[in-house]
Design a protein around this motif. Structure first.
Motif, PDB file in Angstrom:
ATOM      1  N   ASN B 242       0.738  -1.244  -0.156  1.00 20.81           N
ATOM      2  CA  ASN B 242      -0.181   0.091  -0.277  1.00 20.81           C
ATOM      3  C   ASN B 242       0.819   1.509  -0.160  1.00 20.81           C
ATOM      4  O   ASN B 242       0.290   2.366  -0.575  1.00 20.81           O
ATOM      5  CB  ASN B 242      -1.162  -0.331   0.764  1.00 20.81           C
ATOM      6  CG  ASN B 242      -1.716  -1.042   0.997  1.00 20.81           C
ATOM      7  OD1 ASN B 242      -2.924  -0.937  -0.168  1.00 20.81           O
ATOM      8  ND2 ASN B 242      -2.291  -1.748   1.926  1.00 20.81           N
ATOM      9  N   THR B 251      -5.245   2.486  -5.409  1.00 21.36           N
ATOM     10  CA  THR B 251      -5.916   2.230  -3.693  1.00 21.36           C
ATOM     11  C   THR B 251      -6.553   0.967  -4.366  1.00 21.36           C
ATOM     12  O   THR B 251      -7.452   0.850  -5.308  1.00 21.36           O
ATOM     13  CB  THR B 251      -7.228   2.791  -3.401  1.00 21.36           C
ATOM     14  OG1 THR B 251      -6.809   4.185  -3.798  1.00 21.36           O
ATOM     15  CG2 THR B 251      -7.776   2.841  -2.307  1.00 21.36           C
ATOM     16  N   LEU B 252      -5.443  -0.101  -3.530  1.00 23.70           N
ATOM     17  CA  LEU B 252      -5.292  -1.502  -3.664  1.00 23.70           C
ATOM     18  C   LEU B 252      -6.785  -2.290  -2.781  1.00 23.70           C
ATOM     19  O   LEU B 252      -7.287  -2.091  -1.144  1.00 23.70           O
ATOM     20  CB  LEU B 252      -4.671  -2.286  -3.383  1.00 23.70           C
ATOM     21  CG  LEU B 252      -3.081  -1.909  -4.353  1.00 23.70           C
ATOM     22  CD1 LEU B 252      -2.168  -2.677  -3.980  1.00 23.70           C
ATOM     23  CD2 LEU B 252      -3.918  -2.500  -6.727  1.00 23.70           C
ATOM     24  N   PRO B 253      -7.150  -3.299  -2.893  1.00 29.02           N
ATOM     25  CA  PRO B 253      -8.107  -3.844  -2.131  1.00 29.02           C
ATOM     26  C   PRO B 253      -7.029  -4.939  -0.585  1.00 29.02           C
ATOM     27  O   PRO B 253      -7.245  -5.921  -0.570  1.00 29.02           O
ATOM     28  CB  PRO B 253      -8.569  -5.111  -3.121  1.00 29.02           C
ATOM     29  CG  PRO B 253      -7.945  -4.999  -4.282  1.00 29.02           C
ATOM     30  CD  PRO B 253      -6.892  -4.415  -4.454  1.00 29.02           C
ATOM     31  N   ILE B 254      -6.579  -3.977   0.060  1.00 27.30           N
ATOM     32  CA  ILE B 254      -5.640  -4.513   0.461  1.00 27.30           C
ATOM     33  C   ILE B 254      -5.742  -3.855   1.526  1.00 27.30           C
ATOM     34  O   ILE B 254      -5.506  -2.699   1.588  1.00 27.30           O
ATOM     35  CB  ILE B 254      -3.585  -4.896  -0.046  1.00 27.30           C
ATOM     36  CG1 ILE B 254      -3.912  -5.789  -1.182  1.00 27.30           C
ATOM     37  CG2 ILE B 254      -2.956  -5.529   0.964  1.00 27.30           C
ATOM     38  CD1 ILE B 254      -3.271  -6.181  -1.659  1.00 27.30           C
ATOM     39  N   GLU B 255      -5.272  -4.475   3.196  1.00 30.29           N
ATOM     40  CA  GLU B 255      -4.754  -3.988   3.955  1.00 30.29           C
ATOM     41  C   GLU B 255      -3.886  -3.807   4.540  1.00 30.29           C
ATOM     42  O   GLU B 255      -3.802  -5.803   4.885  1.00 30.29           O
ATOM     43  CB  GLU B 255      -6.131  -4.198   5.023  1.00 30.29           C
ATOM     44  CG  GLU B 255      -7.020  -2.810   4.719  1.00 30.29           C
ATOM     45  CD  GLU B 255      -7.804  -3.018   5.782  1.00 30.29           C
ATOM     46  OE1 GLU B 255      -7.931  -3.294   7.727  1.00 30.29           O
ATOM     47  OE2 GLU B 255      -9.441  -2.151   5.728  1.00 30.29           O
ATOM     48  N   THR B 256      -2.327  -3.975   5.983  1.00 33.67           N
ATOM     49  CA  THR B 256      -1.832  -4.751   5.997  1.00 33.67           C
ATOM     50  C   THR B 256      -1.688  -4.260   7.246  1.00 33.67           C
ATOM     51  O   THR B 256      -2.179  -3.941   8.419  1.00 33.67           O
ATOM     52  CB  THR B 256      -0.521  -3.664   5.658  1.00 33.67           C
ATOM     53  OG1 THR B 256       0.289  -2.811   4.710  1.00 33.67           O
ATOM     54  CG2 THR B 256       0.776  -3.758   6.475  1.00 33.67           C
ATOM     55  N   ASN B 302      -4.571  -2.817  11.895  1.00 33.66           N
ATOM     56  CA  ASN B 302      -3.745  -2.014  10.932  1.00 33.66           C
ATOM     57  C   ASN B 302      -2.978  -1.719  11.709  1.00 33.66           C
ATOM     58  O   ASN B 302      -3.143  -1.238  12.435  1.00 33.66           O
ATOM     59  CB  ASN B 302      -4.649  -0.789  10.248  1.00 33.66           C
ATOM     60  CG  ASN B 302      -5.533  -1.296   9.301  1.00 33.66           C
ATOM     61  OD1 ASN B 302      -6.591  -1.557  10.044  1.00 33.66           O
ATOM     62  ND2 ASN B 302      -5.571  -0.654   8.071  1.00 33.66           N
ATOM     63  N   MET B 344      -8.966  -8.902   0.373  1.00 35.19           N
ATOM     64  CA  MET B 344     -10.591  -9.002   0.659  1.00 35.19           C
ATOM     65  C   MET B 344     -11.062  -9.965   0.975  1.00 35.19           C
ATOM     66  O   MET B 344     -12.096  -9.979   0.633  1.00 35.19           O
ATOM     67  CB  MET B 344     -11.355  -7.281   0.321  1.00 35.19           C
ATOM     68  CG  MET B 344     -10.284  -5.862   1.071  1.00 35.19           C
ATOM     69  SD  MET B 344     -10.878  -5.784   2.767  1.00 35.19           S
ATOM     70  CE  MET B 344      -9.569  -4.264   3.114  1.00 35.19           C
ATOM     71  N   PHE B 400     -12.571  -8.223  -8.079  1.00 41.28           N
ATOM     72  CA  PHE B 400     -13.207  -7.103  -7.418  1.00 41.28           C
ATOM     73  C   PHE B 400     -14.053  -6.424  -7.283  1.00 41.28           C
ATOM     74  O   PHE B 400     -15.477  -6.772  -7.389  1.00 41.28           O
ATOM     75  CB  PHE B 400     -12.631  -7.064  -5.955  1.00 41.28           C
ATOM     76  CG  PHE B 400     -11.347  -7.644  -5.286  1.00 41.28           C
ATOM     77  CD1 PHE B 400     -10.623  -8.296  -3.935  1.00 41.28           C
ATOM     78  CD2 PHE B 400      -9.783  -8.100  -5.708  1.00 41.28           C
ATOM     79  CE1 PHE B 400     -10.414  -9.230  -3.428  1.00 41.28           C
ATOM     80  CE2 PHE B 400      -9.117  -8.864  -4.905  1.00 41.28           C
ATOM     81  CZ  PHE B 400      -9.574  -9.505  -4.113  1.00 41.28           C
ATOM     82  N   ASN B 401     -14.137  -6.122  -9.027  1.00 38.33           N
ATOM     83  CA  ASN B 401     -15.028  -5.508  -9.428  1.00 38.33           C
ATOM     84  C   ASN B 401     -15.906  -6.712 -10.652  1.00 38.33           C
ATOM     85  O   ASN B 401     -17.300  -5.859 -10.140  1.00 38.33           O
ATOM     86  CB  ASN B 401     -14.053  -4.701 -10.300  1.00 38.33           C
ATOM     87  CG  ASN B 401     -15.177  -3.704 -11.537  1.00 38.33           C
ATOM     88  OD1 ASN B 401     -15.854  -4.190 -12.026  1.00 38.33           O
ATOM     89  ND2 ASN B 401     -14.545  -2.281 -11.104  1.00 38.33           N
ATOM     90  N   LEU B 405     -14.546 -13.422  -7.187  1.00 38.70           N
ATOM     91  CA  LEU B 405     -13.513 -13.320  -5.554  1.00 38.70           C
ATOM     92  C   LEU B 405     -13.109 -15.488  -5.401  1.00 38.70           C
ATOM     93  O   LEU B 405     -14.299 -16.443  -5.518  1.00 38.70           O
ATOM     94  CB  LEU B 405     -14.849 -13.275  -4.433  1.00 38.70           C
ATOM     95  CG  LEU B 405     -15.089 -12.241  -4.523  1.00 38.70           C
ATOM     96  CD1 LEU B 405     -15.385 -11.135  -2.894  1.00 38.70           C
ATOM     97  CD2 LEU B 405     -13.644 -10.762  -5.033  1.00 38.70           C
ATOM     98  N   THR B 413     -15.458 -10.310   2.824  1.00 38.62           N
ATOM     99  CA  THR B 413     -14.585  -9.027   2.938  1.00 38.62           C
ATOM    100  C   THR B 413     -13.448  -8.964   4.372  1.00 38.62           C
ATOM    101  O   THR B 413     -14.465  -9.613   5.242  1.00 38.62           O
ATOM    102  CB  THR B 413     -15.364  -7.884   2.065  1.00 38.62           C
ATOM    103  OG1 THR B 413     -15.774  -7.398   2.995  1.00 38.62           O
ATOM    104  CG2 THR B 413     -15.941  -7.984   0.963  1.00 38.62           C
ATOM    105  N   LYS B 414     -12.382  -8.644   4.278  1.00 41.11           N
ATOM    106  CA  LYS B 414     -12.333  -7.883   5.564  1.00 41.11           C
ATOM    107  C   LYS B 414     -11.828  -9.329   6.149  1.00 41.11           C
ATOM    108  O   LYS B 414     -12.381  -9.738   7.013  1.00 41.11           O
ATOM    109  CB  LYS B 414     -12.886  -7.192   6.289  1.00 41.11           C
ATOM    110  CG  LYS B 414     -13.137  -6.321   5.438  1.00 41.11           C
ATOM    111  CD  LYS B 414     -14.606  -5.221   6.356  1.00 41.11           C
ATOM    112  CE  LYS B 414     -14.495  -3.835   5.658  1.00 41.11           C
ATOM    113  NZ  LYS B 414     -15.225  -4.235   4.283  1.00 41.11           N
ATOM    114  N   TRP B 416      -9.196  -9.971   7.890  1.00 36.93           N
ATOM    115  CA  TRP B 416      -8.597 -10.217   9.617  1.00 36.93           C
ATOM    116  C   TRP B 416     -10.212  -9.953   9.922  1.00 36.93           C
ATOM    117  O   TRP B 416      -9.718 -10.604  10.902  1.00 36.93           O
ATOM    118  CB  TRP B 416      -7.831  -9.060   9.367  1.00 36.93           C
ATOM    119  CG  TRP B 416      -8.896  -7.760   8.311  1.00 36.93           C
ATOM    120  CD1 TRP B 416      -8.465  -7.338   7.444  1.00 36.93           C
ATOM    121  CD2 TRP B 416      -9.781  -7.284   9.331  1.00 36.93           C
ATOM    122  NE1 TRP B 416      -9.036  -6.366   7.024  1.00 36.93           N
ATOM    123  CE2 TRP B 416     -10.143  -5.927   8.315  1.00 36.93           C
ATOM    124  CE3 TRP B 416     -10.696  -7.045  10.200  1.00 36.93           C
ATOM    125  CZ2 TRP B 416     -11.136  -4.939   8.430  1.00 36.93           C
ATOM    126  CZ3 TRP B 416     -11.504  -5.854  10.456  1.00 36.93           C
ATOM    127  CH2 TRP B 416     -11.039  -4.592   9.414  1.00 36.93           C
TER     128      TRP B 416
END
Lengths: 89, 418
Positions: B242, B251-256, B302, B344, B400-401, B405, B413-414, B416
């Protein structure tokens, strides 16, 4: 252990809270035309900032209110906490 | 390059091992490369290796901010498996299993691949049914899977808690006998040594500070050691994805997020397979040194900290002790953390991007290490041919669009949140 100052209950340990993700994400307004891209940005795409990050938490083992927290994602320093409907300056 | 062999070992013993070649060089960055790989972790090094070996592209640089192998390839719990239900994940990972089996010979570097098997424990009838289904899906994709009943599990891991009055009794488990572990650092070093030998420049202590993009095409990168021109650029930076995406206005479908692992003090051999707890998130194996290697949940928020927080560790180890009570007697030797690129849908992304010549490899969540060879192989193919291979076609960025998936865990999604 993080210590989070709940705006309703005061300073509490992190284990009383659950995490709700990026608080800057806005749901598209339903009364107008919404593109797939806008939905993508709402559902999936995240900036995941390194540094100051505004995020949602829920005081799940306390007052059960959703709150907003401004926290550094690299140092975990918590700058400020807000009520869910409070404007963030 | 000196080959590592018993003969060279004996030969070098006469000079007290002072005359071995360096495993890889420390070159200055050149002005221009055909391909620049950002990130000198397992995936980046493997990508460079397969670019040279499979596609004969050797004007390649690996740009690493720190030192090679200092990120997640040196921080994981070394588990290798392909026990996935979905075709995309199963076929991709099983292709990787084949590369793992040949890796030590291929790289002339002992990566200590140990196919000791992995057992996912089940704690209810419903979970046994789910595992039966997953096992059948695996076998349809040519992956070995065995459904074990309680007695069969007890034979393999008698030290687990098989008493009657436990909260999560062991009903059985799903085993992939060909899964296992490998020496993680050796994987990074083995790929680095071979890539270097084929002409790849491994440039360490070099931070990427920007990209040179014009008219929708990548022309090069800006680094702390000067500008580097490149026809193609591949991103292999896991938890830092990211940070670089922001410099590209993506902006990516990713969280750190942060994932911890830990090892106990070394003990005599007690566990000869990898075991996962089925009523939470905990996995364990025993290293060759005798340490119990353990891991589990993300810290849950995060984080770029690369170090963990104790509540999560306590939670994870509580699960471990519920599964194997003897663990409570052991002392903790080390704990550490790494930053994960959590996608995600829980599955990775290996794809082209909207910028011509820019390629993306990220979203590995909990399972980056085992994917190292297959990820490098398919990413090298994607970069060299400028099109995805059928093995990574499912790992597209636009799924994701389009709604395609790959939600292996059924979490939505998410990932985590679990």
């Amino acid at each position: 252990m993080l210590y989070i100052k709940c705006p309703h209950c005061g300073m509490r340990p992190q284990i009383e809270f659950s995490y709700g993700g990026d608080a800057s994400v806005k749901r598209p307004e339903l009364n107008k035309e919404i593109s797939d891209q806008e939905w993508d940005d709402f559902v999936y795409n995240r900036k995941s900032l390194r540094g100051k990050h505004l995020e949602l938490w829920q005081h799940i083992s306390g007052c059960r209110q959703w709150i907003k927290i401004e926290r550094d994602t690299a140092t975990h320093e918590i700058f400020k906490t807000f009520k869910a409907d409070e404007e963030v300056a | 390059m000196q080959k590592y062999s018993i003969f060279n070992l004996v030969k070098n013993a006469f000079s007290n091992h002072q005359n071995w070649d360096l495993a890889w060089k420390d070159p200055e960055p050149k002005e221009e490369y055909d391909v620049v790989i950002i990130g000198g972790g397992g995936h980046g090094l493997a990508t460079a290796y397969y670019l040279a070996k499979e596609h004969n592209i050797t004007k390649v640089a690996i740009i690493e901010k720190g030192w090679i192998g200092g990120g997640n390839v040196g921080r994981n719990t070394t588990i290798i498996r392909s026990n996935y239900m979905h075709d995309e994940n199963g076929l991709f990972s099983e292709f990787g299993m084949d590369l793992w089996r040949k890796m030590s010979q291929d790289l002339n570097y002992n990566v200590m691949f140990s196919p000791r098997g992995i057992i996912n424990l089940a704690h209810s009838d419903a979970q046994m049914n789910v595992y039966a289904r997953r096992g059948n899906s695996m076998r349809l994709n040519g992956i070995d899977a065995v459904l074990l009943n309680r007695e069969e599990v007890k034979e393999i891991i008698p030290m687990a808690d098989f008493s009657e009055n436990v909260r999560f009794p062991i009903f059985g488990g799903l085993m992939q006998p060909s899964a296992g572990t490998a020496r993680h650092d050796a994987v990074a070093w083995g790929y680095a040594r071979q890539a270097d030998d084929m002409g790849v420049d491994i440039i360490q202590n070099c931070e990427v500070i920007g990209f040179d993009v014009s008219a929708g095409k990548i022309n090069g990168i800006r680094t702390s050691r000067g500008n580097i021109k490149a026809k193609k650029v591949g991103l292999c930076v896991a938890g830092s994805t990211n940070i670089l995406a922001e410099k590209l206005n993506m902006t990516l479908p990713i969280e750190t997020h942060l994932l911890q692992a830990c090892v106990s003090e070394p003990v005599k051999p007690v566990l000869d397979s990898v075991v996962t707890f089925g009523a939470g998130h905990f996995y364990i194996s025993q290293s060759d040194k005798g340490e119990m290697v353990m891991g589990g949940d993300l810290d849950g928020y995060n984080s770029y900290a690369q170090r963990g927080n104790l509540p999560t560790l306590q939670h994870v180890l509580t699960e471990g002790i519920a599964m194997m009570p003897f663990l409570s007697k052991l002392k903790m030797l080390r704990t550490w953390g790494g930053i994960m690129d959590m996608s995600m849908d829980g599955s990775p992304i290996i794809d082209k991007t909207h910028i011509d010549g820019l390629y993306l490899n990220c979203g590995w969540c909990y399972g980056g290490f085992k994917a190292t060879p297959a990820s490098g192989w398919t990413f090298a193919h994607t970069i060299a041919q400028d099109r995805v291979h059928e093995l990574n076609a499912g790992y597209s960025l636009n799924r994701f669009n389009t709604g395609h998936l790959i939600d292996e865990k059924g979490l939505g999604t998410k990932t985590w949140i679990s």
